[in-house]
Design an enzyme around this catalytic site. Structure first.
Site, PDB file in Angstrom:
ATOM      1  N   LYS A   9       0.840  -1.193   0.000  1.00  0.00           N
ATOM      2  CA  LYS A   9       0.000   0.000   0.000  1.00  0.00           C
ATOM      3  C   LYS A   9       0.887   1.259   0.000  1.00  0.00           C
ATOM      4  CE  LYS A   9      -3.879  -2.397   2.213  1.00  0.00           C
ATOM      5  NZ  LYS A   9      -4.920  -2.314   3.274  1.00  0.00           N
ATOM      6  N   GLU A 126      -9.089 -11.092  -7.862  1.00  0.00           N
ATOM      7  CA  GLU A 126      -8.204  -9.931  -7.693  1.00  0.00           C
ATOM      8  C   GLU A 126      -7.042  -9.961  -8.687  1.00  0.00           C
ATOM      9  OE1 GLU A 126      -7.302  -9.917  -3.467  1.00  0.00           O
ATOM     10  OE2 GLU A 126      -9.362  -9.315  -2.984  1.00  0.00           O
TER      11      GLU A 126
HETATM   12  O1  CDP Z   1      -7.056  -5.852   4.579  1.00  0.00           O
HETATM   13  P1  CDP Z   1      -7.913  -6.854   5.313  1.00  0.00           P
HETATM   14  O2  CDP Z   1      -8.441  -7.934   4.426  1.00  0.00           O
HETATM   15  O3  CDP Z   1      -7.208  -7.387   6.535  1.00  0.00           O
HETATM   16  O4  CDP Z   1      -9.170  -6.054   5.908  1.00  0.00           O
HETATM   17  P2  CDP Z   1     -10.559  -5.609   5.229  1.00  0.00           P
HETATM   18  O5  CDP Z   1     -11.610  -5.695   6.284  1.00  0.00           O
HETATM   19  O6  CDP Z   1     -10.798  -6.329   3.950  1.00  0.00           O
HETATM   20  O7  CDP Z   1     -10.352  -4.056   4.954  1.00  0.00           O
HETATM   21  C1  CDP Z   1      -9.624  -3.631   3.826  1.00  0.00           C
HETATM   22  C2  CDP Z   1      -8.802  -2.414   4.212  1.00  0.00           C
HETATM   23  O8  CDP Z   1      -9.654  -1.314   4.512  1.00  0.00           O
HETATM   24  C3  CDP Z   1      -7.950  -2.581   5.467  1.00  0.00           C
HETATM   25  O9  CDP Z   1      -6.749  -3.271   5.215  1.00  0.00           O
HETATM   26  C4  CDP Z   1      -7.717  -1.136   5.870  1.00  0.00           C
HETATM   27  O10 CDP Z   1      -6.695  -0.509   5.092  1.00  0.00           O
HETATM   28  C5  CDP Z   1      -9.072  -0.507   5.519  1.00  0.00           C
HETATM   29  N1  CDP Z   1      -9.966  -0.468   6.693  1.00  0.00           N
HETATM   30  C6  CDP Z   1     -10.078   0.726   7.422  1.00  0.00           C
HETATM   31  O11 CDP Z   1      -9.421   1.712   7.070  1.00  0.00           O
HETATM   32  N2  CDP Z   1     -10.907   0.781   8.512  1.00  0.00           N
HETATM   33  C7  CDP Z   1     -11.629  -0.294   8.897  1.00  0.00           C
HETATM   34  N3  CDP Z   1     -12.443  -0.222   9.963  1.00  0.00           N
HETATM   35  C8  CDP Z   1     -11.523  -1.498   8.173  1.00  0.00           C
HETATM   36  C9  CDP Z   1     -10.681  -1.559   7.071  1.00  0.00           C
END
Ligand code: CDP
Ligand code: MG
Length: 132
Positions: A9, A126
């Site tokens: 990122k 993806e």
């Molecule tokens: O990346 P991951 O699959 O672990 O988590 P996700 O639930 O799929 O969320 C995707 C991305 O959104 C996260 O990695 C964060 O960068 C962002 N995010 C956020 O900013 N705030 C949250 N409450 C949840 C996710």
């Protein structure tokens, strides 16, 4: 061989941690079979983060993810989808254990260095999204 989609990122770019992420992938024994640096736009982020597009914090995700380049990678290996999620750690860097990428380099759940597909099915979607 199983494949996953990994993406550093913009905070990884800004902090000079792309090499660190790549090293951890390679040290684990996985193979990076394709890689490209890209600048994402809101449209592709709405697709990629469709499960979050109606959340109040989605505009902040867009601001973050468009603040600099990302590096998308196709990574191959045995059980690589689960294996990469394990070496990344959970979403929130505060909860992620030391020794994981997010545990070592992130301290909240917004800016967390790296993306990794959460299932074999989503990995293929993806990879198609970012590599065609
Ligand atoms: O990346 P991951 O699959 O672990 O988590 P996700 O639930 O799929 O969320 C995707 C991305 O959104 C996260 O990695 C964060 O960068 C962002 N995010 C956020 O900013 N705030 C949250 N409450 C949840 C996710
Ligand atoms: Mg996710």
């Amino acid at each position: 061989m199983e494949r996953t989609y990994i993406m550093t990122k913009p905070d990884a770019y800004e902090r000079g941690l792309i090499g660190e992420v790549i090293s951890r992938i390679e040290n684990k024994g996985y193979k990076i079979t394709d890689m490209k640096m890209m600048n994402l736009d809101e449209a592709i982020l709405k697709e990629h983060y469709a499960h979050l597009a109606d959340k109040p914090f989605f505009p902040e995700i867009v601001t973050y993810m468009t603040s600099g380049p990302v590096v998308g990678m196709i990574v191959e290996g045995q059980n690589v989808v689960t294996g990469m999620r394990n070496i990344m750690g959970p979403t929130d860097g505060l909860e992620a254990a030391s020794g994981t990428i997010r545990g070592d380099f992130a301290h909240n759940k917004n800016e967390n260095i790296v993306h990794g597909s959460d299932s074999v099915e989503n990995a293929e979607i993806e990879i198609k999204r970012f590599f065609g």
